[in-house]
Design a protein around this motif. Structure first.
Motif, short mmCIF file in Angstrom:
data_model
loop_
_atom_site.label_atom_id
_atom_site.label_comp_id
_atom_site.label_asym_id
_atom_site.label_seq_id
_atom_site.Cartn_x
_atom_site.Cartn_y
_atom_site.Cartn_z
N ARG A 239 0.85 -1.25 -0.09
CA ARG A 239 0.00 0.06 0.12
C ARG A 239 0.87 1.28 0.05
NH1 ARG A 239 -3.91 0.76 5.06
NH2 ARG A 239 -1.86 1.29 6.04
N ALA A 240 1.84 1.22 0.78
CA ALA A 240 2.95 2.35 0.66
C ALA A 240 3.45 2.50 -0.47
CB ALA A 240 3.86 2.15 2.08
N LEU A 241 4.10 1.36 -1.20
CA LEU A 241 4.73 1.67 -2.24
C LEU A 241 3.73 1.92 -3.72
CD1 LEU A 241 7.03 -1.47 -2.22
CD2 LEU A 241 7.87 0.77 -2.33
N ALA A 242 2.44 1.78 -3.51
CA ALA A 242 1.66 1.66 -4.68
C ALA A 242 1.53 3.21 -5.21
CB ALA A 242 0.21 1.27 -4.13
N PRO A 243 1.54 4.28 -4.68
CA PRO A 243 1.58 5.53 -5.27
C PRO A 243 2.77 5.89 -5.64
CG PRO A 243 0.53 5.57 -2.97
CD PRO A 243 1.29 4.33 -3.01
N GLN A 244 3.88 5.21 -5.58
CA GLN A 244 5.09 5.50 -5.89
C GLN A 244 5.64 6.71 -5.44
OE1 GLN A 244 4.31 5.45 -10.42
NE2 GLN A 244 5.62 3.83 -10.63
N PRO A 245 5.70 6.74 -4.03
CA PRO A 245 6.44 7.85 -3.10
C PRO A 245 7.81 8.13 -3.51
CG PRO A 245 6.29 5.80 -1.84
CD PRO A 245 5.65 5.37 -3.12
N ARG A 246 8.14 9.42 -3.13
CA ARG A 246 9.69 9.57 -3.44
C ARG A 246 10.44 8.83 -2.31
NH1 ARG A 246 10.20 16.12 -4.15
NH2 ARG A 246 9.17 16.13 -2.31
#
Length: 364
Positions: A149-156
């Motif tokens: 879930r944390a990786l899904a939005p492609q965070p910086r």
């Protein structure tokens, strides 16, 4: 540098000392950093400051060349494009795994959202749990759903706050290796907080040891263990003791006199002039002490801890000093037994003599 923290200070009202005190370190893109230290050392406060959940009172935080925190500037957490994984996972119990992962992807069209959910669940090794609810998953599976879930939005940047603390001890190190592989496969830059050294060693490219709000050392695990920058790092990382020593120049060589005998061929050892009278404390790791029945130095076993493949023995010398030793577990000696030991030290690590320490040891 992708993440650069410079002289960061975070102060809480009503406290005399800052929670984070002039901390500086940096991460390259794709690196995994770990902050480790005892409870209350400031590591979680530092993580929250990077996330934008705490304000900086001094110094700065720069992310991808953008200053996101300083005494004069504060970019809100929601504008930093930072993902977070919490120790309690924070999964929605009424949503299945796929909908938990999709929670931060509402800006995408449905087809793209479903594709991204499948991609990250596959990445974390959970390609077959789309329709399962959190209570139907193991603790390790829940943690990986939270990571997806944390990786899904492609965070910086990805921040992980004690993510394995609710898991069994045996699972933590294994999952840390798995998470490292996932983060590397995703090309993610991450900052991780833990109090567990094995987790830190398993996951981190760079590890920072914190104490009382200050960062004592930011380095690779090998350097923290073999070349600790401060006495606190030496004491906090690994097993070992400090024993009084006397450094002497003997011709072109430097000799370190200890209760275990003379340590010679000390290429990295400081010169005697580094300490008044050459008197110091030397760090002896448990793996610096070898069980050898033919050795002239004998020590009594005062404590033993079974570790499966080895024992961790705590040993007391005739001179009163205590040392520790890793010994293969088939050497199952009884408490109170005297065994032969010798020192095999590749890296001599010395510190100023602590006040009230024993007098310098005479050569044996």
């Amino acid at each position: 540098m992708f993440l650069d923290i410079s002289q960061l200070g975070v102060h809480y009202t009503g406290r005399s000392k800052p929670a984070v005190d002039r901390v500086s370190f940096s991460l390259q893109a794709g690196e995994i950093g770990v902050l480790i230290g005892p409870s209350g050392c400031g590591k979680t406060t530092l993580l929250r400051a990077v996330a934008g959940l705490e304000r900086a009172n001094a110094g700065s935080i720069t992310l991808a060349q953008d200053v996101v925190s300083s005494a004069a500037q504060h970019v809100p957490a929601e504008s930093r494009r930072i993902g977070m994984v919490f120790q309690d996972y924070a999964l929605f119990p009424h949503l299945d795994a796929a909908h938990n992962v999709a929670f931060g992807l509402t800006h995408l069209p449905p087809a793209q959202r479903d594709q991204r959910v499948s991609e990250v669940l596959e990445l974390v090794g959970l390609g077959n749990v789309h329709k399962r609810f959190p209570h139907e998953l193991s603790g390790g599976q829940q943690q990986r759903v939270a990571l997806a879930r944390a990786l899904a939005p492609q965070p910086r940047l990805l921040l992980l706050d004690e993510p394995f603390s609710n898991l069994d001890v045996d699972l933590r190190e294994r999952l840390a290796h798995e998470v490292r592989g996932i983060l590397k496969a995703a090309g993610a830059t991450a900052l991780f907080v833990t109090h567990d050294q094995l987790e830190a060693f398993a996951i981190g490219d760079r590890i920072g040891v914190m104490h009382q709000g200050q960062l004592h050392q930011w380095d690779e695990a090998y350097a923290l263990y073999h070349r600790p920058a401060t006495r606190f790092v030496a004491d906090f990382i690994g097993h070992g003791v400090f024993t009084p020593a006397h450094i002497e120049q003997r011709g072109d060589d430097v000799v370190v006199h200890t209760a275990l005998g003379d340590l010679t061929d000390m290429l990295e050892c400081p010169l005697p002039g580094a300490y008044a009278g050459g008197l110091c404390d030397v760090l002896l790791r448990a793996d610096d002490i070898v069980h050898d029945d033919s050795a002239p130095v004998k020590a009594q076993i005062v404590r033993k801890a079974f570790r499966g493949s080895e024992f961790l023995y705590t040993l007391k010398l005739h001179t009163g000093e205590t040392v520790m030793a890793h010994v293969p577990s088939h050497h199952n000696h009884a408490l109170g037994e005297w065994i032969g030991i010798r020192a095999e030290v590749d890296h001599v690590v010395t510190f100023p003599r602590e006040t009230g320490a024993a007098p310098a040891t005479t050569p044996i």
